[in-house]
Scaffold this motif. Sequence first.
Motif, PDB file in Angstrom:
ATOM      1  N   TYR A 140       0.689  -0.874   0.067  1.00 14.90           N
ATOM      2  CA  TYR A 140      -0.284   0.031  -0.047  1.00 14.90           C
ATOM      3  C   TYR A 140       0.605   1.743   0.346  1.00 14.90           C
ATOM      4  O   TYR A 140       1.759   1.310   0.571  1.00 14.90           O
ATOM      5  CB  TYR A 140      -1.038  -0.084   1.646  1.00 14.90           C
ATOM      6  CG  TYR A 140      -1.844  -1.312   1.129  1.00 14.90           C
ATOM      7  CD1 TYR A 140      -3.378  -1.226   1.287  1.00 14.90           C
ATOM      8  CD2 TYR A 140      -1.607  -1.975   2.130  1.00 14.90           C
ATOM      9  CE1 TYR A 140      -4.101  -1.694   0.910  1.00 14.90           C
ATOM     10  CE2 TYR A 140      -2.371  -3.225   2.113  1.00 14.90           C
ATOM     11  CZ  TYR A 140      -3.656  -3.077   1.573  1.00 14.90           C
ATOM     12  OH  TYR A 140      -4.746  -4.170   2.146  1.00 14.90           O
ATOM     13  N   HIS A 184      -6.642  -1.084  -2.977  1.00 16.18           N
ATOM     14  CA  HIS A 184      -5.253   0.034  -2.811  1.00 16.18           C
ATOM     15  C   HIS A 184      -4.577  -0.710  -2.585  1.00 16.18           C
ATOM     16  O   HIS A 184      -2.811  -0.362  -1.895  1.00 16.18           O
ATOM     17  CB  HIS A 184      -5.577   1.204  -1.584  1.00 16.18           C
ATOM     18  CG  HIS A 184      -7.099   1.470  -0.371  1.00 16.18           C
ATOM     19  ND1 HIS A 184      -6.957   2.682  -1.071  1.00 16.18           N
ATOM     20  CD2 HIS A 184      -7.972   1.215  -0.332  1.00 16.18           C
ATOM     21  CE1 HIS A 184      -8.426   3.187  -1.225  1.00 16.18           C
ATOM     22  NE2 HIS A 184      -8.172   1.881   0.295  1.00 16.18           N
ATOM     23  N   THR A 206      -4.974   5.158  -4.649  1.00 20.44           N
ATOM     24  CA  THR A 206      -5.731   3.911  -5.675  1.00 20.44           C
ATOM     25  C   THR A 206      -5.984   4.844  -7.180  1.00 20.44           C
ATOM     26  O   THR A 206      -5.294   5.957  -7.101  1.00 20.44           O
ATOM     27  CB  THR A 206      -6.996   4.542  -5.353  1.00 20.44           C
ATOM     28  OG1 THR A 206      -7.811   5.215  -6.031  1.00 20.44           O
ATOM     29  CG2 THR A 206      -8.129   3.721  -4.393  1.00 20.44           C
TER      30      THR A 206
END
Length: 813
Positions: A693, A720, A703
């Motif tokens: 992430y 994500h 994103t």
Amino acid sequence: MNFKTHNHINAKTTKRFKLYKSGKLWLVAGVTFCSFVGSAIINDQIAHADTVTVAKTATTVTRTTVSADSKTSNDSASSDTVSTTANKVANTASNIAHQPNSAITNLNTSQAATATSSTTTKAASSILSQADSETANSNTSQAVTATSSAATEAVSSAANQTGQKVSSSNNKSHEATAHTTSAASGSINQVSSTAIKSATSTENTNKATSVASNAAKHQATTTKKADLNLTTVTASTPETDVWTIGDTTRPRVDVVDVASYQSAMTQSDYNKLKAAGVKTVIIKTTEGTGYTNPVALAQAKMANAAGLNVDFYHYATFNTADTAQMEATNMANFLVKNNVSKKVLLFADMEDAKTYTVNATANLNTFWSVLNALGYTNHGVYTSNTYLYRDAVIKTVGQSRVWRAQYPYTPSANNLWNTDDGAWQFSSTALLPSGSDYTGYIDVSICYNGLTEDSAGTNTFSTPNEFVNQYHWEGNKLYFYGSNGQPITGFRHYGNNKLEYYGSDHAQYRNRYLTAAKNKLYYFGGNGDAITGLRHYGHNKLEYYGNDHVQYRNRYYTAAKNRLYYFGSNGDAISGLRHYGNNKLEFYGTDHIQYRNRYYTAAKNKLYYFGDNGDAITGLRHYGNNKLEYYGADHVQYRNRYATVNNQLYYFGSNGDAITGLRHYGNNKLEYYGADHVQYRNRYYTAAKNKLYYFGGNGDAITGLRHYGNNKLEFYGTDHIQYRNRYVTVGNHRYYFGSNGDAVSTNQPQTEADIIGSMRVAQKAQQIVTVVQNGGSTATLKLWQKQGNTWRNLLTSSSRIGNGGIGNSHEGN
């Protein structure tokens, strides 16, 4: 000393006799007398003199003198003339003798007079029979007829009584009813609103009365010369005014005197007298040989309790040395029985006509000698200007120790009388200060030289020698008698830092508070000692007294085991939250002990934590196994809330702990907090299964495409997670992200052949088989062959993957 007897006095009679007390009222008598010298008719009128003292009376009264030289008189006047004159006098004397409510019922007539007017003879005889003993025994004869002689004697005898305070309702005698049998007193007492003033009170006048001759026979009589002052006054009586103690227009009230009449006075009344500036209360103890004021002791103790000095007086009736001794013994019995201090000032009240005698000085000295023998040597005399033997009794003590009665109609602070005396009693119609329980009149005096205060103060009662420097119980009250044998008041330190207190009534305080100077509060326990330490009382209340026995207020106290208490402005140990200083907060439990290193949950589920110094903390608090919590400026713990500390962001969950790890929130938002509870920002985080992430500048996981570094590109899906070894189409562009998550090329969209050529294995191999999953267990299998530097697809076939697939294979298998 008005109304000092314990008998009830008719109110109307009371008003009439204030004239004798005042010693300053002479009004017009509209009575006409006939002089036997020249048979002249003389009108004797006297004007009212409101401000003239009694001592000046003789210069004010107009006199009518009847003189008879020593000779044999063959009176040539007709019997009619004599009879007419006698009848006029008879009417006057009869009026005097027959007023309403007359107490003259048993007259001991000692005059052998046969008067033309029997009424005149009877009135004169009654008055004369009660006059001074010297008058009764006088051998002086009068050269007048029986009729005129009786009238003359009646008026003269009445006149002789006007300078005396013999009124049964107006003196201090408790034997008022008995006194009304005195003919001289009784006759005068029954004259409503009538004052009879004598211009003189000499012995010649008193002795100039004798039995008259038989008037009916008109016999001549041989007499010696005698001067008679004949003055009769009849008029309405102005009354002395009524006023309230504390009136600054009146003379200063230093002293009040009381007898059994004031038995209704309460402790509150004495307290009000003290507050009004009164210093001394003079109390009647005894009268005659057998009477004792039944409330004298209680009155003295209430006066002492109010902080007032107490003196005592005895109402005298003696006229011999023997009776003086008996009356002194009566007073002494009261003094000794009640342990009256030898310092107390004692007055002899010399006002009763019974005490009239040429031996007045010797008799009073006999009275004093009895008291002296018992150690009571502090004496004073109460008398008035109208007392016949005033100067004689004053000799026994001296003028500076005289307490003199004389009443102006309107006493004024600007007109003080008798200033050479010790004290002046100036009114008997004063009222106690407003709000007092007792509403009757009271006698008041001013003291000029400290005479009335030359006494024992509030230590009126002493004790036997065995109580010196000792405790003594009286009923359920404990007293301590000092080295002078007197009960103490105030604090007494004793023993090893022990303290006790005795009130104004000398009784020890027990189970009671005392507020001393500078608002210091003490509490005296059941044994009388001032307590120290903690004291629980009431409904879970607690207070503390230091080693000096003073209650703690607005102050901390640390007890055993380091327990801390705080006592508020009322002295009670507090419980609950306490704000103090610069935004400081502490908490005390129901046991009043301060919280330390301890949580407290208040209303609305607010949580506080109090540190080891007792203060509620603010900011971050690390505790337990890498736990963290946060308290705001209001000391309340954060819950479900962010806190930024030094630009680092924390999030505190529903239990108040700062979270770690991923946190999903909002609309598909994700943030991450490290092991230090700090939110990740502009930072990667690799989760389980190698999921990567990236958290942006606001802490949210990103994103989509992310350009970074030197023309590098990565992609994060809607979950994500970073794409690896995977295609993605963004807009019209197709990207492939390698095993490190970076897009293979960011210059242009790539073909499969380009991708094959970019692989490291393509550097050595000539043929490559690729299997691209289509979804589920199906895939597309392609055979690639290198031709020069270009890879070409030679075979394409559908295939399956998974359990039925190729498995872990490589070239050469």
